[in-house]
Design an enzyme around this catalytic site. Structure first.
Site, PDB file in Angstrom:
ATOM      1  N   ARG A 282       0.837  -1.194   0.000  1.00 10.46           N
ATOM      2  CA  ARG A 282       0.000   0.000   0.000  1.00 10.46           C
ATOM      3  C   ARG A 282       0.875   1.249   0.000  1.00 10.46           C
ATOM      4  NH1 ARG A 282      -4.963  -1.678   4.177  1.00 10.46           N
ATOM      5  NH2 ARG A 282      -5.325  -3.731   3.236  1.00 10.46           N
ATOM      6  N   ARG A 297       1.937   1.106  10.260  1.00 11.11           N
ATOM      7  CA  ARG A 297       1.474   1.453   8.918  1.00 11.11           C
ATOM      8  C   ARG A 297       2.656   1.394   7.965  1.00 11.11           C
ATOM      9  NH1 ARG A 297      -3.364   3.780   7.787  1.00 11.11           N
ATOM     10  NH2 ARG A 297      -3.602   4.383   9.967  1.00 11.11           N
ATOM     11  N   GLU A 369      -6.666  -0.780  15.488  1.00  8.23           N
ATOM     12  CA  GLU A 369      -7.265  -1.758  14.581  1.00  8.23           C
ATOM     13  C   GLU A 369      -6.281  -2.865  14.214  1.00  8.23           C
ATOM     14  OE1 GLU A 369      -8.474  -2.197   9.906  1.00  8.23           O
ATOM     15  OE2 GLU A 369      -8.457  -0.183  10.759  1.00  8.23           O
ATOM     16  N   SER A 372     -10.463  -5.945  10.215  1.00  7.42           N
ATOM     17  CA  SER A 372     -11.688  -5.293   9.766  1.00  7.42           C
ATOM     18  C   SER A 372     -12.486  -6.324   8.984  1.00  7.42           C
ATOM     19  CB  SER A 372     -11.345  -4.090   8.878  1.00  7.42           C
ATOM     20  OG  SER A 372     -12.494  -3.329   8.583  1.00  7.42           O
ATOM     21  N   ARG A 410       0.716  -6.220  12.802  1.00 10.86           N
ATOM     22  CA  ARG A 410       0.072  -5.593  13.961  1.00 10.86           C
ATOM     23  C   ARG A 410      -0.086  -6.590  15.104  1.00 10.86           C
ATOM     24  NH1 ARG A 410      -4.050  -0.770  12.081  1.00 10.86           N
ATOM     25  NH2 ARG A 410      -2.640   0.141  10.546  1.00 10.86           N
TER      26      ARG A 410
END
Length: 444
Positions: A282, A297, A369, A372, A410
């Site tokens: 990403r 991130r 988070e 999801s 994460r």
């Protein structure tokens, strides 16, 4: 993509639903395009009927030996006009399709109202440790360090990654690299062995059609990494356009869901439950510089994804089950977490309803988070033309769901912070020790 028939029949309902997401749908533009479309179709049908009538008239006149010149002239003019109308109708349909490709899904009625994450609603939490006076997890009697400080003593190497590539990449060494691999293997084993998912190995590079189907294109092209097919370079390659581009996947949802593009499956085969461990790429174009410290991130990270393709009547039951499948991993790891229902304004582009799972990070004193889970209903299936065939009747669109089961990096962060010891070592969760050769802790 939204159902065009719903737009035609219940436009006000669609406009109001999109307003809940903060999206202003241009109803006037839609009505203008629809009016043109109907007018073109009516004229086309009228001309087609006239063409048939004139052809019959020409035959009758000739059979009687009468002058058919005028009728033949009319017959010869009709095909040219029909071709013009066909081109005009195609242009209208392209405009509608291109526009609707940029419009997000409608929120389910049970989704909370709200503009951003501040309006998200906590559904439940699971905390296996002591609580502080604010009711938050408090696993330590000492001041906890963040995952960067802990990790750098255990094999987290940012400097090598910066030399190799640049910012927001990492290199792991030794026991920390093995722990990262152990997490992915453990997650796959849970999802395949306990929850009935089929493990898949998928491409890490996909074409534009696949991304159009799952909703990443055209809206989120800048969030992707892409390369020109065949390694072409220069002005000529640039002019080839999007159709010749290949993209690095940002999640294996793309490949697992996209595998059913342009297919019709038997109703009896449903549901399809798929999982894969892949790297994800990403550009983080829309992250606004958030989380630049550490590995929260990254431009490249690993994830174990869950995907289900189900009968429409089963999709909300499947959503609850998938949230539970992600929760099971966190519970086995002994990590405190909460489940949050996202409000309409905070959901992803293709989602009709989403639950976020947020893990507790002691050094940040915050929930972050880690998974999801979303039900996209028929939104992706309509774009992909992914359908099932009932025992009776025409093929219908599948419902697609996706979720992280979990984000590996994460999860690694959560373990480093929640299992840290005052001496800088990290206790390895018991369920991971078989994947670590029986090792019980990582030591600086």
């Amino acid at each position: 993509m939204l159902d065009p028939n719903l737009l035609r029949k219940e436009l006000d309902v669609v406009v109001q639903a999109l307003a809940r997401r903060g999206v202003a749908f241009d109803a006037e533009r839609f009505n203008a395009l629809e009016t043109r479309r109907k007018a073109v179709q009516i004229e086309t049908e009228t001309l087609q009927a006239r063409r048939n009538a004139v052809a019959k008239l020409v035959g009758q006149l000739k059979s009687k030996g009468e002058d058919a010149t005028e009728a033949m002239a009319e017959a010869q003019a009709i095909p040219a006009r029909l071709k013009e109308l066909e081109a005009e109708l195609s242009d209208i349909q392209v405009q509608l399709s291109d526009w609707l490709m940029t419009v997000p899904n409608l929120p389910h009625a049970s989704v909370p109202d709200g503009e951003d994450e501040s309006a998200n609603v906590e559904v439940r939490r699971w905390v296996p440790v002591a609580l502080d006076d604010q009711g938050l997890p408090q696993p330590f009697t000492f001041e906890p360090k963040d995952h960067v400080t802990i990790g750098e003593g255990l094999g987290l190497d940012f400097e090598s990654a910066r030399r190799l590539t640049g910012a927001r990449f990492m290199m792991l060494r030794g026991g920390l690299a093995r722990l990262h691999r152990a997490l992915a293997q453990f997650m796959l084993d849970v999802q395949t062995g306990e929850h009935g998912y089929q493990e898949c190995y998928t491409p890490y590079i996909v074409n534009a059609a696949t991304l159009l189907g799952t909703g990443q294109l055209p809206k989120f092209k800048d969030d992707m990494f892409w390369v020109t097919k065949g390694g072409q370079e220069g002005e000529g390659a640039e002019q080839e356009g999007e159709a010749d581009d290949l993209y690095l996947i940002s999640t294996s949802e793309i490949t697992l869901t996209g595998a059913y593009r342009d297919t019709i499956v038997a109703e009896a085969e449903l549901p399809f439950k798929l999982t894969a461990h892949t790297p994800c790429f990403r550009s983080e174009a829309g992250s606004g510089g958030r989380d630049t410290r550490g590995i929260i991130r990254q431009h490249q990270f690993d994830k174990v994804e869950m995907v289900q393709l189900v009968h429409p009547s089963q999709s909300y039951q499947a959503l609850e089950e998938m949230a539970g499948h992600a929760e099971a991993v966190l519970q086995k790891l002994g990590l405190s977490y909460r489940v949050v229902a996202l409000c309409a304004g905070d959901m992803g582009f293709g989602a009709a309803k989403t639950y976020d799972l947020e893990v507790w990070l002691p050094a940040q004193h915050a929930w972050r988070e880690i998974s999801s889970v979303s039900n996209c209903e028929a939104f992706q299936a309509r774009r992909m033309q992914a359908r099932y065939r009932p025992e009776k009747g025409k093929p219908e669109y599948l419902h697609t769901l996706n979720g992280s089961g979990l984000a590996v990096g994460r999860a690694l962060v959560a373990i480093l912070e929640n299992y840290q010891q005052e001496d800088g070592s990290v206790v390895i969760p018991e369920v991971l020790r078989p994947y670590m050769g029986g090792q019980e802790r990582l030591t600086p």
